[in-house]
Design a protein around this motif. Structure first.
Motif, PDB file in Angstrom:
ATOM      1  N   ILE A  46       0.888  -1.332  -0.030  1.00  0.00           N
ATOM      2  CA  ILE A  46      -0.085  -0.022  -0.031  1.00  0.00           C
ATOM      3  C   ILE A  46       1.046   1.295  -0.007  1.00  0.00           C
ATOM      4  O   ILE A  46       1.691   1.376   0.918  1.00  0.00           O
ATOM      5  CB  ILE A  46      -0.805   0.154   1.345  1.00  0.00           C
ATOM      6  N   THR A  47       0.871   2.036  -1.112  1.00  0.00           N
ATOM      7  CA  THR A  47       1.864   3.009  -1.294  1.00  0.00           C
ATOM      8  C   THR A  47       1.149   4.487  -0.986  1.00  0.00           C
ATOM      9  O   THR A  47       1.889   5.477  -0.909  1.00  0.00           O
ATOM     10  CB  THR A  47       2.515   3.421  -2.559  1.00  0.00           C
ATOM     11  N   VAL A  48      -0.148   4.409  -0.714  1.00  0.00           N
ATOM     12  CA  VAL A  48      -0.847   5.687  -0.828  1.00  0.00           C
ATOM     13  C   VAL A  48      -1.728   5.446   0.740  1.00  0.00           C
ATOM     14  O   VAL A  48      -2.565   4.751   0.911  1.00  0.00           O
ATOM     15  CB  VAL A  48      -1.937   5.984  -1.606  1.00  0.00           C
ATOM     16  N   PRO A  49      -1.053   6.181   1.581  1.00  0.00           N
ATOM     17  CA  PRO A  49      -1.943   6.022   3.322  1.00  0.00           C
ATOM     18  C   PRO A  49      -3.305   6.779   3.017  1.00  0.00           C
ATOM     19  O   PRO A  49      -3.621   7.624   2.111  1.00  0.00           O
ATOM     20  CB  PRO A  49      -1.156   6.771   4.175  1.00  0.00           C
ATOM     21  N   ALA A  59       3.447   8.517  -3.223  1.00  0.00           N
ATOM     22  CA  ALA A  59       3.730   7.202  -3.481  1.00  0.00           C
ATOM     23  C   ALA A  59       5.342   6.868  -3.280  1.00  0.00           C
ATOM     24  O   ALA A  59       5.571   5.628  -2.651  1.00  0.00           O
ATOM     25  CB  ALA A  59       3.045   6.692  -4.902  1.00  0.00           C
ATOM     26  N   ASN A  60       6.027   7.547  -3.775  1.00  0.00           N
ATOM     27  CA  ASN A  60       7.436   7.445  -3.974  1.00  0.00           C
ATOM     28  C   ASN A  60       8.074   7.655  -2.519  1.00  0.00           C
ATOM     29  O   ASN A  60       8.788   7.010  -1.967  1.00  0.00           O
ATOM     30  CB  ASN A  60       8.119   8.212  -4.884  1.00  0.00           C
ATOM     31  N   MET A  61       7.491   8.688  -1.800  1.00  0.00           N
ATOM     32  CA  MET A  61       8.015   8.872  -0.377  1.00  0.00           C
ATOM     33  C   MET A  61       7.584   7.550   0.427  1.00  0.00           C
ATOM     34  O   MET A  61       8.316   7.230   1.278  1.00  0.00           O
ATOM     35  CB  MET A  61       7.456   9.911   0.124  1.00  0.00           C
ATOM     36  N   SER A  62       6.388   7.102   0.084  1.00  0.00           N
ATOM     37  CA  SER A  62       5.725   6.036   0.885  1.00  0.00           C
ATOM     38  C   SER A  62       6.701   4.707   0.593  1.00  0.00           C
ATOM     39  O   SER A  62       7.211   3.991   1.554  1.00  0.00           O
ATOM     40  CB  SER A  62       4.377   5.540   0.607  1.00  0.00           C
ATOM     41  N   VAL A  63       7.244   4.260  -0.473  1.00  0.00           N
ATOM     42  CA  VAL A  63       8.088   3.372  -0.953  1.00  0.00           C
ATOM     43  C   VAL A  63       9.380   3.536  -0.415  1.00  0.00           C
ATOM     44  O   VAL A  63       9.871   2.569   0.442  1.00  0.00           O
ATOM     45  CB  VAL A  63       8.254   3.411  -2.276  1.00  0.00           C
ATOM     46  N   LEU A  64       9.969   4.676  -0.028  1.00  0.00           N
ATOM     47  CA  LEU A  64      11.070   4.728   0.834  1.00  0.00           C
ATOM     48  C   LEU A  64      10.860   4.851   2.440  1.00  0.00           C
ATOM     49  O   LEU A  64      11.590   5.070   3.077  1.00  0.00           O
ATOM     50  CB  LEU A  64      11.752   6.160   0.370  1.00  0.00           C
ATOM     51  N   PRO A 346       5.975  -0.793  -9.181  1.00  0.00           N
ATOM     52  CA  PRO A 346       5.471   0.601  -9.223  1.00  0.00           C
ATOM     53  C   PRO A 346       5.361   1.506  -8.083  1.00  0.00           C
ATOM     54  O   PRO A 346       5.594   0.926  -7.093  1.00  0.00           O
ATOM     55  CB  PRO A 346       4.097   0.120 -10.153  1.00  0.00           C
ATOM     56  N   ASP A 347       4.995   2.686  -8.304  1.00  0.00           N
ATOM     57  CA  ASP A 347       4.546   3.438  -7.101  1.00  0.00           C
ATOM     58  C   ASP A 347       3.244   3.360  -6.963  1.00  0.00           C
ATOM     59  O   ASP A 347       2.734   3.512  -5.750  1.00  0.00           O
ATOM     60  CB  ASP A 347       5.258   4.859  -7.252  1.00  0.00           C
ATOM     61  N   HIS A 348       2.429   3.537  -8.002  1.00  0.00           N
ATOM     62  CA  HIS A 348       0.926   3.378  -8.061  1.00  0.00           C
ATOM     63  C   HIS A 348       0.672   2.883  -9.339  1.00  0.00           C
ATOM     64  O   HIS A 348       1.343   2.823 -10.316  1.00  0.00           O
ATOM     65  CB  HIS A 348       0.436   4.705  -7.733  1.00  0.00           C
ATOM     66  N   PRO A 349      -0.729   2.566  -9.571  1.00  0.00           N
ATOM     67  CA  PRO A 349      -1.283   2.058 -10.639  1.00  0.00           C
ATOM     68  C   PRO A 349      -1.683   3.468 -11.544  1.00  0.00           C
ATOM     69  O   PRO A 349      -2.057   4.333 -10.710  1.00  0.00           O
ATOM     70  CB  PRO A 349      -2.616   1.280 -10.256  1.00  0.00           C
ATOM     71  N   LEU A 391       0.443  -8.380   2.149  1.00  0.00           N
ATOM     72  CA  LEU A 391       0.101  -6.871   2.104  1.00  0.00           C
ATOM     73  C   LEU A 391       0.957  -6.179   3.195  1.00  0.00           C
ATOM     74  O   LEU A 391       0.631  -6.291   4.219  1.00  0.00           O
ATOM     75  CB  LEU A 391      -1.285  -6.997   2.083  1.00  0.00           C
ATOM     76  N   LEU A 392       1.844  -5.132   2.741  1.00  0.00           N
ATOM     77  CA  LEU A 392       2.473  -4.510   3.420  1.00  0.00           C
ATOM     78  C   LEU A 392       2.150  -3.044   3.369  1.00  0.00           C
ATOM     79  O   LEU A 392       1.471  -2.582   2.411  1.00  0.00           O
ATOM     80  CB  LEU A 392       4.328  -4.620   3.132  1.00  0.00           C
ATOM     81  N   LYS A 393       2.451  -2.273   4.142  1.00  0.00           N
ATOM     82  CA  LYS A 393       2.123  -0.718   4.393  1.00  0.00           C
ATOM     83  C   LYS A 393       3.141  -0.200   5.300  1.00  0.00           C
ATOM     84  O   LYS A 393       3.955  -0.665   5.833  1.00  0.00           O
ATOM     85  CB  LYS A 393       0.696  -0.617   5.058  1.00  0.00           C
ATOM     86  N   ASP A 394       3.204   1.408   5.023  1.00  0.00           N
ATOM     87  CA  ASP A 394       4.051   2.102   5.878  1.00  0.00           C
ATOM     88  C   ASP A 394       5.414   1.893   5.294  1.00  0.00           C
ATOM     89  O   ASP A 394       5.711   1.722   4.324  1.00  0.00           O
ATOM     90  CB  ASP A 394       3.526   2.165   7.369  1.00  0.00           C
ATOM     91  N   GLU A 395       6.280   1.571   6.679  1.00  0.00           N
ATOM     92  CA  GLU A 395       7.657   1.431   6.271  1.00  0.00           C
ATOM     93  C   GLU A 395       7.910   0.020   6.327  1.00  0.00           C
ATOM     94  O   GLU A 395       8.995  -0.564   6.291  1.00  0.00           O
ATOM     95  CB  GLU A 395       8.400   1.982   7.382  1.00  0.00           C
ATOM     96  N   GLU A 396       7.032  -0.891   6.189  1.00  0.00           N
ATOM     97  CA  GLU A 396       7.235  -2.537   6.265  1.00  0.00           C
ATOM     98  C   GLU A 396       8.153  -2.899   4.905  1.00  0.00           C
ATOM     99  O   GLU A 396       8.870  -3.798   5.345  1.00  0.00           O
ATOM    100  CB  GLU A 396       5.906  -3.058   6.348  1.00  0.00           C
TER     101      GLU A 396
END
Length: 404
Positions: A46-49, A59-64, A346-349, A391-396
């Motif tokens: 999940i890249t969009v909180p 999304a890119n900040m979330s990936v990092l 990807p960062d997002h669809p 399914l991961l989220k945040d900094e996982e």
């Protein structure tokens, strides 16, 4: 172990009827991503909180692994950092697109993919005509530019232009979210309308129209914010003594700057389907010789999705696989002294059907020598649902990747 993230911007998609109900990742010929999925481990991210717009900056900040509620200040400030515009307290930065309007409709968000050289002439013209002690325009790349407003109030509602192709533009003008922000909204709307008067007859646009190209006949400011407080990547992950970012997009380079990553510029990197894939691949491999972490960003699939061009997006995905993922894997798999972990995602669809970003989870894969693979055999939105990471989220995700 060294680490590289290969990010195909907007690569994920929905099922497409003309492709027999497959997504583009399922339909594309991607033997290298499939091989890495087969040899590595997969999952979804999940890249969009919740509560955030599915923009590339989010999304890119979330990936990092950045905590968006704590550090998010919009896209403009990140692009300012990439462009060397050092914001001071009291200054508000905004992304400022050059767009094409056709009558009452916003035809496209990119002014027909105007060149940087043409855009620079227009932005300098706008700075001369509209810039003053409070307002300044700064040239970015292609259609992506910067507007800085001293004393601006970011509590305004702005519409990303790539979200509204072929939609009436007047109802989408800037709105104040609180009464105190009304002067800022009024100023921005006045700049938009005045830019249309100034740009309509500019020689650059007259020349573009004579060549059958879309004119850049309006500005479109959006994503306001102030200077963010982002912790360098090396502090969060001490094993990263130095890192690099490779992208044709100011937004990504700005994230890299705040993250403490050095920027690597690649000649011929355009952010479109004609980008210099081989140059980016070579730069990434060279950086891995000296750096501990590389963030390699490829924009092409996102732009194809915004255009709604299924065939073009398929080609961009296959180019990423054949000209980036494959060569990087083949190279680093031969390195014995410097083992490298690879992540692809990807960062997002950016579904071609919708022509803008969505917030669904994205597929990812992680590979390095010695990793124990899961049962997934191909890399796409459906297959990775069976991946070991779940399914991961945040900094996982970034923690799982950097701990490899």
């Amino acid at each position: 172990m060294k680490h590289i993230i290969i990010l195909g911007d907007g690569m994920a998609d929905w099922s497409v009827p003309s492709l027999g109900g497959k997504t583009l990742l399922q339909a594309a010929h991607t033997p290298n991503m499939d091989r890495l999925a087969r040899l590595g481990r997969t999952g979804r991210l999940i890249t969009v909180p919740q509560g955030f717009h599915p923009g590339s900056e989010v999304a890119n900040m979330s990936v990092l692994g950045y905590n968006l509620p704590q550090v998010y200040e919009g896209r403009g400030v990140l692009e300012a950092a990439s462009m060397g515009v050092d914001l001071v307290p009291g200054e508000m930065a905004m992304r400022c697109n050059l767009v094409c309007l056709e009558g009452d409709l916003l035809k496209n968000h990119s002014a027909g993919h105007i060149t940087t050289e043409e855009a620079d002439e227009l932005v300098r013209f706008l700075q001369d005509k509209l810039g003053d002690d409070r307002v300044s325009f700064h040239t970015g790349v292609q259609y992506r530019h910067l507007l800085v407003v001293k004393g601006g109030d970011k509590r305004i509602a702005c519409t990303p232009p790539h979200d509204v192709p072929q939609k009436p533009w007047r109802p989408l003008l800037v709105r104040a979210e609180v009464p105190e922000a009304q002067p800022t909204a009024d100023l921005l709307n006045a700049l938009i309308l005045r830019s249309q008067e100034l740009l309509s007859g500019h020689p650059v646009n007259l020349r573009r129209m004579s060549q059958g190209k879309d004119p850049a006949n309006s500005i479109w400011p959006w994503s306001p914010g102030y200077r963010p407080q982002m912790e360098p990547f090396s502090i969060r992950f001490p094993q990263v003594r130095s890192g690099a970012v490779i992208s044709a997009v100011d937004l990504i380079n700005g994230i890299g700057r705040y993250a403490g990553l050095r920027r690597i510029c690649v000649e011929g990197a355009t952010g479109l389907y004609d980008t210099n894939y081989e140059g980016k691949t070579a730069a990434a491999l060279e950086a891995l010789r000296s750096d501990d972490f590389v963030y390699l960003h490829i924009e092409a699939s996102d732009e194809a999705g915004h255009e709604g061009d299924v065939d073009l997006k398929l080609r961009t995905i296959e180019n990423l696989d054949r000209r980036v993922v494959g060569p990087i894997f083949e190279a680093v798999s031969q390195w014995d002294s410097d083992p490298v972990a690879i992540a692809v995602l990807p960062d997002h669809p950016t579904p071609c059907e919708l022509r803008t970003h969505t917030a669904e989870p994205v597929p990812f894969l992680i590979w390095h020598k010695g990793i124990e693979p899961d049962e997934v055999q191909t890399f796409d939105e459906v297959s990775v649902c069976n991946g070991i990471y779940g399914l991961l989220k945040d900094e996982e995700f970034i923690k799982a990747f950097m701990e490899e």
